[in-house]
Every structure is written in structure tokens, then in C-alpha cells.
Design a protein around this motif. Sequence first.
Motif, PDB file in Angstrom:
ATOM      1  N   LEU A 338      -7.178  -4.236   1.461  1.00 45.65           N
ATOM      2  CA  LEU A 338      -6.263  -5.178   0.821  1.00 45.65           C
ATOM      3  C   LEU A 338      -7.017  -6.155  -0.074  1.00 45.65           C
ATOM      4  CD1 LEU A 338      -3.920  -5.978   3.839  1.00 45.65           C
ATOM      5  CD2 LEU A 338      -3.358  -4.604   1.830  1.00 45.65           C
ATOM      6  N   ASN A 339      -8.218  -6.528   0.328  1.00 49.04           N
ATOM      7  CA  ASN A 339      -8.998  -7.443  -0.498  1.00 49.04           C
ATOM      8  C   ASN A 339      -9.412  -6.793  -1.814  1.00 49.04           C
ATOM      9  OD1 ASN A 339     -10.354 -10.161  -0.499  1.00 49.04           O
ATOM     10  ND2 ASN A 339     -12.159  -8.872  -0.830  1.00 49.04           N
ATOM     11  N   LEU A 340      -9.642  -5.483  -1.793  1.00 46.29           N
ATOM     12  CA  LEU A 340      -9.991  -4.775  -3.027  1.00 46.29           C
ATOM     13  C   LEU A 340      -8.828  -4.714  -4.007  1.00 46.29           C
ATOM     14  CD1 LEU A 340     -12.091  -1.780  -1.609  1.00 46.29           C
ATOM     15  CD2 LEU A 340     -12.936  -3.846  -2.753  1.00 46.29           C
ATOM     16  N   ILE A 341      -7.605  -4.871  -3.485  1.00 46.13           N
ATOM     17  CA  ILE A 341      -6.437  -4.858  -4.375  1.00 46.13           C
ATOM     18  C   ILE A 341      -6.482  -6.053  -5.322  1.00 46.13           C
ATOM     19  CG2 ILE A 341      -3.913  -4.989  -4.442  1.00 46.13           C
ATOM     20  CD1 ILE A 341      -3.832  -3.476  -1.838  1.00 46.13           C
ATOM     21  N   PHE A 342      -6.981  -7.188  -4.847  1.00 46.94           N
ATOM     22  CA  PHE A 342      -7.113  -8.350  -5.725  1.00 46.94           C
ATOM     23  C   PHE A 342      -8.011  -8.025  -6.918  1.00 46.94           C
ATOM     24  CE2 PHE A 342      -5.921 -10.628  -1.780  1.00 46.94           C
ATOM     25  CZ  PHE A 342      -4.926 -11.435  -2.290  1.00 46.94           C
ATOM     26  N   LYS A 343      -9.113  -7.344  -6.664  1.00 42.20           N
ATOM     27  CA  LYS A 343     -10.016  -6.969  -7.749  1.00 42.20           C
ATOM     28  C   LYS A 343      -9.366  -5.951  -8.685  1.00 42.20           C
ATOM     29  CE  LYS A 343     -14.135  -7.836  -4.944  1.00 42.20           C
ATOM     30  NZ  LYS A 343     -15.398  -7.263  -4.401  1.00 42.20           N
ATOM     31  N   ASP A 344      -8.563  -5.045  -8.124  1.00 51.43           N
ATOM     32  CA  ASP A 344      -7.879  -4.070  -8.977  1.00 51.43           C
ATOM     33  C   ASP A 344      -6.864  -4.751  -9.890  1.00 51.43           C
ATOM     34  OD1 ASP A 344      -9.344  -2.097  -7.760  1.00 51.43           O
ATOM     35  OD2 ASP A 344      -7.782  -1.566  -6.309  1.00 51.43           O
ATOM     36  N   PHE A 345      -6.187  -5.776  -9.401  1.00 50.35           N
ATOM     37  CA  PHE A 345      -5.266  -6.528 -10.243  1.00 50.35           C
ATOM     38  C   PHE A 345      -5.985  -7.136 -11.443  1.00 50.35           C
ATOM     39  CE2 PHE A 345      -1.991  -7.525  -6.700  1.00 50.35           C
ATOM     40  CZ  PHE A 345      -1.376  -6.307  -6.949  1.00 50.35           C
ATOM     41  N   ALA A 346      -7.194  -7.675 -11.190  1.00 51.29           N
ATOM     42  CA  ALA A 346      -7.949  -8.298 -12.280  1.00 51.29           C
ATOM     43  C   ALA A 346      -8.367  -7.277 -13.325  1.00 51.29           C
ATOM     44  CB  ALA A 346      -9.179  -9.004 -11.722  1.00 51.29           C
ATOM     45  N   VAL A 347      -8.559  -6.036 -12.910  1.00 48.91           N
ATOM     46  CA  VAL A 347      -8.960  -4.988 -13.854  1.00 48.91           C
ATOM     47  C   VAL A 347      -7.754  -4.479 -14.636  1.00 48.91           C
ATOM     48  CG1 VAL A 347      -9.951  -2.675 -14.069  1.00 48.91           C
ATOM     49  CG2 VAL A 347     -10.942  -4.317 -12.456  1.00 48.91           C
ATOM     50  N   VAL A 348      -6.640  -4.278 -13.961  1.00 54.97           N
ATOM     51  CA  VAL A 348      -5.443  -3.713 -14.607  1.00 54.97           C
ATOM     52  C   VAL A 348      -4.755  -4.752 -15.488  1.00 54.97           C
ATOM     53  CG1 VAL A 348      -3.190  -2.655 -14.177  1.00 54.97           C
ATOM     54  CG2 VAL A 348      -5.152  -2.072 -12.733  1.00 54.97           C
ATOM     55  N   PHE A 349      -4.734  -6.025 -15.052  1.00 58.03           N
ATOM     56  CA  PHE A 349      -4.044  -7.082 -15.783  1.00 58.03           C
ATOM     57  C   PHE A 349      -5.076  -8.106 -16.256  1.00 58.03           C
ATOM     58  CE2 PHE A 349      -1.178  -5.558 -12.435  1.00 58.03           C
ATOM     59  CZ  PHE A 349      -0.159  -5.024 -13.218  1.00 58.03           C
ATOM     60  N   PRO A 350      -5.512  -8.041 -17.504  1.00 56.88           N
ATOM     61  CA  PRO A 350      -6.556  -8.951 -18.001  1.00 56.88           C
ATOM     62  C   PRO A 350      -6.155 -10.424 -17.928  1.00 56.88           C
ATOM     63  CG  PRO A 350      -6.274  -7.078 -19.479  1.00 56.88           C
ATOM     64  CD  PRO A 350      -5.148  -7.017 -18.507  1.00 56.88           C
ATOM     65  N   ILE A 352      -4.608 -11.954 -15.623  1.00 58.37           N
ATOM     66  CA  ILE A 352      -4.916 -12.460 -14.278  1.00 58.37           C
ATOM     67  C   ILE A 352      -6.390 -12.826 -14.175  1.00 58.37           C
ATOM     68  CG2 ILE A 352      -5.056 -11.831 -11.843  1.00 58.37           C
ATOM     69  CD1 ILE A 352      -2.545 -10.227 -12.125  1.00 58.37           C
ATOM     70  N   ASN A 353      -7.249 -11.969 -14.722  1.00 60.98           N
ATOM     71  CA  ASN A 353      -8.686 -12.237 -14.677  1.00 60.98           C
ATOM     72  C   ASN A 353      -9.045 -13.478 -15.491  1.00 60.98           C
ATOM     73  OD1 ASN A 353     -11.449 -11.450 -13.936  1.00 60.98           O
ATOM     74  ND2 ASN A 353     -11.693 -10.964 -16.105  1.00 60.98           N
ATOM     75  N   ASP A 354      -8.408 -13.630 -16.670  1.00 60.41           N
ATOM     76  CA  ASP A 354      -8.692 -14.807 -17.507  1.00 60.41           C
ATOM     77  C   ASP A 354      -8.252 -16.095 -16.818  1.00 60.41           C
ATOM     78  OD1 ASP A 354      -9.662 -13.053 -19.386  1.00 60.41           O
ATOM     79  OD2 ASP A 354      -7.821 -13.013 -20.586  1.00 60.41           O
ATOM     80  N   THR A 355      -7.083 -16.077 -16.206  1.00 55.64           N
ATOM     81  CA  THR A 355      -6.601 -17.276 -15.511  1.00 55.64           C
ATOM     82  C   THR A 355      -7.493 -17.621 -14.323  1.00 55.64           C
ATOM     83  OG1 THR A 355      -4.321 -16.731 -16.153  1.00 55.64           O
ATOM     84  CG2 THR A 355      -4.617 -18.305 -14.340  1.00 55.64           C
ATOM     85  N   TYR A 356      -7.903 -16.593 -13.619  1.00 55.75           N
ATOM     86  CA  TYR A 356      -8.765 -16.844 -12.461  1.00 55.75           C
ATOM     87  C   TYR A 356     -10.117 -17.435 -12.888  1.00 55.75           C
ATOM     88  CZ  TYR A 356     -12.014 -15.943  -8.678  1.00 55.75           C
ATOM     89  OH  TYR A 356     -12.990 -16.073  -7.736  1.00 55.75           O
ATOM     90  N   ILE A 357     -10.689 -16.937 -13.994  1.00 57.74           N
ATOM     91  CA  ILE A 357     -11.976 -17.442 -14.479  1.00 57.74           C
ATOM     92  C   ILE A 357     -11.847 -18.904 -14.902  1.00 57.74           C
ATOM     93  CG2 ILE A 357     -13.670 -17.229 -16.325  1.00 57.74           C
ATOM     94  CD1 ILE A 357     -13.322 -14.225 -16.198  1.00 57.74           C
ATOM     95  N   ARG A 358     -10.733 -19.257 -15.561  1.00 53.91           N
ATOM     96  CA  ARG A 358     -10.538 -20.656 -15.950  1.00 53.91           C
ATOM     97  C   ARG A 358     -10.417 -21.558 -14.728  1.00 53.91           C
ATOM     98  NH1 ARG A 358      -5.872 -21.243 -20.335  1.00 53.91           N
ATOM     99  NH2 ARG A 358      -6.861 -23.320 -20.557  1.00 53.91           N
ATOM    100  N   GLY A 359      -9.689 -21.108 -13.741  1.00 57.82           N
ATOM    101  CA  GLY A 359      -9.569 -21.900 -12.511  1.00 57.82           C
ATOM    102  C   GLY A 359     -10.896 -22.018 -11.783  1.00 57.82           C
ATOM    103  N   LYS A 360     -11.662 -20.929 -11.757  1.00 57.26           N
ATOM    104  CA  LYS A 360     -12.968 -20.961 -11.108  1.00 57.26           C
ATOM    105  C   LYS A 360     -13.922 -21.918 -11.826  1.00 57.26           C
ATOM    106  CE  LYS A 360     -16.747 -17.884  -9.733  1.00 57.26           C
ATOM    107  NZ  LYS A 360     -17.223 -16.468  -9.755  1.00 57.26           N
ATOM    108  N   ASN A 361     -13.849 -21.967 -13.152  1.00 58.02           N
ATOM    109  CA  ASN A 361     -14.713 -22.866 -13.925  1.00 58.02           C
ATOM    110  C   ASN A 361     -14.363 -24.332 -13.661  1.00 58.02           C
ATOM    111  OD1 ASN A 361     -16.135 -20.736 -15.062  1.00 58.02           O
ATOM    112  ND2 ASN A 361     -14.796 -20.622 -16.865  1.00 58.02           N
ATOM    113  N   ILE A 362     -13.084 -24.629 -13.448  1.00 58.08           N
ATOM    114  CA  ILE A 362     -12.684 -26.004 -13.132  1.00 58.08           C
ATOM    115  C   ILE A 362     -13.325 -26.441 -11.810  1.00 58.08           C
ATOM    116  CG2 ILE A 362     -10.737 -27.475 -12.503  1.00 58.08           C
ATOM    117  CD1 ILE A 362      -9.024 -25.897 -14.449  1.00 58.08           C
ATOM    118  N   VAL A 363     -13.200 -25.578 -10.808  1.00 56.89           N
ATOM    119  CA  VAL A 363     -13.772 -25.909  -9.497  1.00 56.89           C
ATOM    120  C   VAL A 363     -15.292 -26.039  -9.597  1.00 56.89           C
ATOM    121  CG1 VAL A 363     -14.054 -25.115  -7.130  1.00 56.89           C
ATOM    122  CG2 VAL A 363     -11.868 -24.787  -8.300  1.00 56.89           C
TER     123      VAL A 363
END
Length: 470
Positions: A338-350, A352-363
Motif C-alpha cells: 500500500l505504501n508503494l501505491i503512494f509512489k505510483d500516484f506520484a509517477v502517474v499523476f505529475p 501530485i508529485n509537484d504539490t508534494y515537492i512544494r509542501g516538502k520544501n516548505i517543511v
Amino acid sequence: MAFGKKNTRQRDETQSTEWEQSQNQASNEDFIDLEVETQPLENTSEENHSQIHKKPLLDEVTMVEAQKGKNAGGTKRWKCNHYKKSYSSSYTRIHHHFFGAPVGVKAEIARYTVILTNRTLLQQLKKKVEEAEKTGISPSLTKSTVNNKLTGISNNPIEKAFGAIERHDVDIGIVRFLCANGIPFNVLRSPEMALMTNAIKNAPKDYKHPSADRARTSLLDDCKRVIEKECVPISDTWTMQGTSIISDGWTNIKKKSLINVFASNSRGSMFLYAEDFSDVEKTRKEISNFLLKAIDEVGSSNHLQVITDNAENCKAAGKEIEKVHKHIFWSPCVVHTLNLIFKDFAVVFPWINDTYIRGKNIVKYFINHSHAHSIFRNHSGLQLLKVAKTRFGSHHMLLKRLTQCREALVTTVFVRAWKDWLNSGDERTKELGREVTTAIKDEVFWDEIDNILAITKPIYRMIKFADGEG
């Protein structure tokens, strides 16, 4: 004869006068034994003054008058200096007024309940009485409820409340032990904590905790044998119900790479052992041999499946086990899947990956810059969460915490202290700070986070369910 009768009459009157004087003197002595403040100290004799101080609680009351009657004895009327109420009793009742009656004895006087919460006053009175008890000069103190621990259980709410201060002292001692040794407070939620407390409560009066050397040697071996005995009911079900071998790798506090083995079925999970793989390459062959050894020790006929994570070497080791034991099959870990599904979402839907990177940079920006983090903490009661590589669903938790701190983040980038700090930094800090400020002010960014959380929430809840004890 008349002269003789007169002498006899005078002798009888003299004896009667002496008897009355002795009775009055005895009555006065009884009164002085309890009374403290009816007469000034300068008018009392040194003998009476020493007698007064044999009863320390008399300093806490004011004598009003002696009880009227032919047989007053030690009963006097007095007024509590703290409670401001008058009573007629002996010194024993004064003692019960401050410390309570012994268990099993009916209280004949009202208790001064304020002392239950006034720690300073309670300790002062106890110390004064204990010092008088040690002298052994006052018979009325030999039955004190301060030092004599009477057996029995009281149903009186006041008696139960009297132990509140003592229980608080024990709680303080436990918290000090946890803080001094860096032990997390969550350890108090462990069921073993309650077992330890009950064991200490039922221990002998002169019990002392074991030494560190004894705890890590003989007592540790004894504890292992006790736990193995408690696990026998679980292992007895393996023959009838079967079991699954669960294996996972981890790194301990000494940075040693370990692989552990569990046996699990519907009755529960049981740890078998762990081995050090620090000097061993985790290849398909090494992992399969390690798991085959565990299967043979327990009994291959009792096993149904082998569960590992989804790494390629573990998957290949599972295939090797299936070749050796035809009835045993390999299964991937559902939490890891199930945890690998999160990574698959980031690959299939760019997006999602961009939003996550922006949030990670804020933290990352706030955590890496202490002054910026200090400004944020002034406006938030929550802390930002970093991504942990070994934590399943950490991406979902990071974005969820961002939404919980959104108001504090927006407030932070609008205050004067934030702008002054950005202007005083170097060019790299200013550039990253402007990117963080832009992301926090962007409404689209927050809408995308809400969409990601709505999509991944069912998966995250399933991870929490599967990652706990079955």
C-alpha cells in the motif's frame, strides 16, 4: 476528755484540709496536661512548661475552658487555630482532628480536611509529631496514626483522600525517573507498567530493586524463560491452525543490520529470533537460507506462507522457498504494498508529485532555518512533520499536517519579523524564502493538497489498520 476531743477535732480538720488541697492539685495537674493557652507561659513553672511541649499538637489549638463536672479527666474544651471551631475532647481527639482516626476506629470528631491539600502544613505537623514520638516521653503519642501503619481498608472518602498527597509524591518520583533517564512518557501506557506497579505494591516491606548486573544477566534469563512459558499456548496452536513466517530487516541503535523472524496466526504473533546481517550481503540465496532455517526449526508442516517486503531480493528468496516446500507460498507485505501505491500516484499523476515537492520544501525550509522556525512556533501550537523513510504513509501525514498549520503559516509570512529576517539573509536564503512565501499564499496549492488527501485517505487508513497488531 474535752481537751482530747478538741485535739481530735483539730486533727481531723487538718487531714481534711490536706486531702482537699491534694485533690485540687491533682485536678490542676490534669488540666495543665492538656491546656496550653489558658495561662501565659511566664506564670507557669518550668516543670509544667516541659510537660506542655510533650504534646506538640497543643500548639495548633487554643484552650477555652475545662469541661464542667465531677469527673472531667482529660476532656477539655478547645478551639482549632486553623479550623476556627470549638470542640470538647481529650488529646487523642485532637490528634484525630488533624491526622484522622485509625482504620477500623470510628471518628468522633470532624476532620480538618484542608490539611489534605496543604502539603507544607501537613509536613510540618507530621515532623513535629514524629520528633515527639521518637523521644518516647508522652504515652498519648504511642498510638499515633502517623508512624503506626495500621492494616485494613477504609471506605471513608476522607481516609481515601488523605492518601492523595502520598500518591502524588510517588507520581513525582516516577516522572523524575523517566526524565532523568530519557524514557518516553508513552512507556506509562504499556500494560507491563501496571504489572510492575502491582508487583512492587505486593513486595515485602524491605524490598530493594535489583542491581544492573543482576538485571542484565540472571534476571534477564529468568524473564526469557517466563515469557517462553507464556507463549506455549500460542505455539501449541501451530499444529492445528498452521502459522505464517514473517520476516523484516531493521537497524538497531548500534547501527547493526538485523533480520528478525516472527510466527503468527489467529491466536497471536510470537517473536522467534533475529540475526545480525551487518557483514553479510543480503542476496537471494542468503535470505532464502535464513528463512528455510527458521521453517525447519519450527516444523515445515506447520507453515502455510512466508511474508516479506516487496524488495527484489526478498521476492526472489520467496520463490526459492516455494521450490523447496511446495505447500508454502510467498506473500508480499500488505503495508509495504500500500505504501508503494503512494509512489505510483506520484509517477502517474505529475501534479501530485509537484504539490508534494512544494509542501516538502516548505517543511524543509522552516526546519533548516532556526529563526524562521522560531517565528512559526510563535503562531502555531503544532510542529511541522518531516518525512521518515521507515514510516509508512509519511507523505500523507506531511501534507495533512501542513493543512492543520495553514493558518499559522499564512500569519508567519505576513508578520514584520518574517520580512525583516528575509531581507537580512543571503541571496540563497532570500530566494528560497520567496518561493516558500509564494507557495503559502497560493490558493491553488492548498486546493491540490486537499485533493491529494481525499484520494489517499482510504489507502492511509488501510495502512494504519494493517500496520497494527492483528
